[in-house]
Design an enzyme around this catalytic site. Sequence first.
Site, PDB file in Angstrom:
ATOM      1  CB  SER A   1      13.619  21.180 -15.742  1.00 47.97           C
ATOM      2  OG  SER A   1      12.875  22.375 -15.880  1.00 47.97           O
TER       3      SER A   1
ATOM      4  CG  ASN B   1      12.738  16.295 -14.883  1.00 46.31           C
ATOM      5  OD1 ASN B   1      12.644  16.443 -13.665  1.00 46.31           O
ATOM      6  ND2 ASN B   1      12.516  17.276 -15.742  1.00 46.31           N
TER       7      ASN B   1
ATOM      8  CG  HIS C   1      -1.655  -1.228   1.483  1.00 44.64           C
ATOM      9  ND1 HIS C   1      -2.868  -1.543   0.929  1.00 44.64           N
ATOM     10  CD2 HIS C   1      -1.292  -2.303   2.231  1.00 44.64           C
ATOM     11  CE1 HIS C   1      -3.246  -2.749   1.333  1.00 44.64           C
ATOM     12  NE2 HIS C   1      -2.297  -3.242   2.117  1.00 44.64           N
TER      13      HIS C   1
ATOM     14  CD  GLU D   1       8.655  11.368 -15.866  1.00 42.63           C
ATOM     15  OE1 GLU D   1       7.682  12.061 -15.601  1.00 42.63           O
ATOM     16  OE2 GLU D   1       9.787  11.851 -16.079  1.00 42.63           O
TER      17      GLU D   1
ATOM     18  CE  LYS E   1      11.740  19.271 -12.460  1.00 41.70           C
ATOM     19  NZ  LYS E   1      10.501  18.677 -11.992  1.00 41.70           N
TER      20      LYS E   1
ATOM     21  CD  GLN F   1      -3.539  -3.352 -46.430  1.00 47.11           C
ATOM     22  OE1 GLN F   1      -3.643  -4.119 -47.376  1.00 47.11           O
ATOM     23  NE2 GLN F   1      -3.669  -2.051 -46.571  1.00 47.11           N
TER      24      GLN F   1
END
Length: 456
Positions: free
Chosen positions: A276, A284, A155, A289, A282, A321
């Site tokens: 970024s 990333n 969880h 992703e 940053k 096709q």
Amino acid sequence: MSHIRGRFQKDAAEAVVRYTSSLPFDHRMYRQDVRGSIAHANMLAKQGILSTSDAKILIDGLKAVESEIDNNQFDFKIELEDIHMAIESRLREIAGTVAGKLHTARSRNDQVALDTRMFTRDAIREVQTAIRTLQKALISQASKHSAVLLPGYTHMQPAQPVLLAHHLLAYFEMLQRDFDRFNDAYKRSDVMPLGSGALAGAAYKLDRDYVAHELGFSAVTQNSLDAVSDRDFVIEYMSCASLCMMHLSRLAEELVLWSSAEFAFVEMDDSYATPSSIMPQKKNPDVAELGRGKTGRIYGHLLGLLTTMKGLPLSYNRDMQEDKEALFDAHDTICASLSIFAGMIETITFKPQNMERSLGQGYILATDVADYLVKNGLPFREAHAITGQLVNHAISKGKTLETLTLADYREFSQLFTEDIHAISALRSATSKNIIGGTAPSQVAQQLERARKIVGN
Ligand code: ARG
């Protein structure tokens, strides 16, 4: 006017040609098409349907066409509708009228089924190679971090300590099932449809087993109507690809989370991250992703082709096709994703100190405290309740389970003695000494097993 428009008085409208032509994408099957045609020509000659000299002219011509395509010297004319017609038409230019004999006892319907099956077989082997590469990257990182512990989650809440190697090998297992699933799908692609003709079979004494053998197929199809109109082997490929992408996507999601400042369990290599354009701080995890995002494409192709096929009466219908662009894109997407993820995993930096820091939060040893009480004679449910109260107590005092005093513990149960302080993440993990468990000795065996599977 195309040589198959015998009964027509006009050419197709230009927009119709563009709408119906599969040549802009099915040229990708030219090698399969040439190989299939060579096997067909050889078989026709063996059966005395074609003279040996004609067969030789055809085969030489087909090889010449193939090498033109190989060398980008082939002029793809969209009005030729598909790769099958394009190759035949060029063969006619090279070999003359004898080219017209190649299509004896064959239809584009069984021809396209053959090419697509051959393509799918090759595609499966290619994906499996890519799966192995990613599995090896996971094994290599697991080997390098065999003693690193981190919180395992349920969880998304810290649950129990696990070995990082155990966590990485979980993905190995998923990929292994994907690998096996592709093996299974291969069996259904590996059936040779030529001889089915347009739909009813061929009116010639063909040796279908010979063609199957020439092309490395294990069997021949047993119903011509089915053989020209079935694409379930493509759907199966996509279904296997979808499951595999689902696994990649989960890995991607984890890496995105883990590279956040909040987790900081990993850092992507510069070569696998992007900056970024506005926020200079940053880094990333765009690669992960995008892998997660491209999963949607593959599910889309699966659903798309299932939908295309669902209303089709027997036998061949032109709708089919639509299978090819979907198959090609699914294949390119999954191969690229697997191999780029392998590179990302190989170069990623794990942060054991941050994992260890997280182990100290979240009362992750609570189950071990409950197990302690169980081993001292308390029924598990009672032990669970007492430990719950202890955790509550620790939270209110701003303490951890490790820093609670023995007196604190004994307030909740007299069964606690000094050795309660021996609980630790490592002990917790080590106690899961069962097949499939996270104990270091078990994980070492799993790692060994994984190495054997990939042949390392
Ligand atoms: N381009 C077609 C396909 O991809 C090949 C078979 C065409 N057959 C036909 N009868 N029009 O399915």
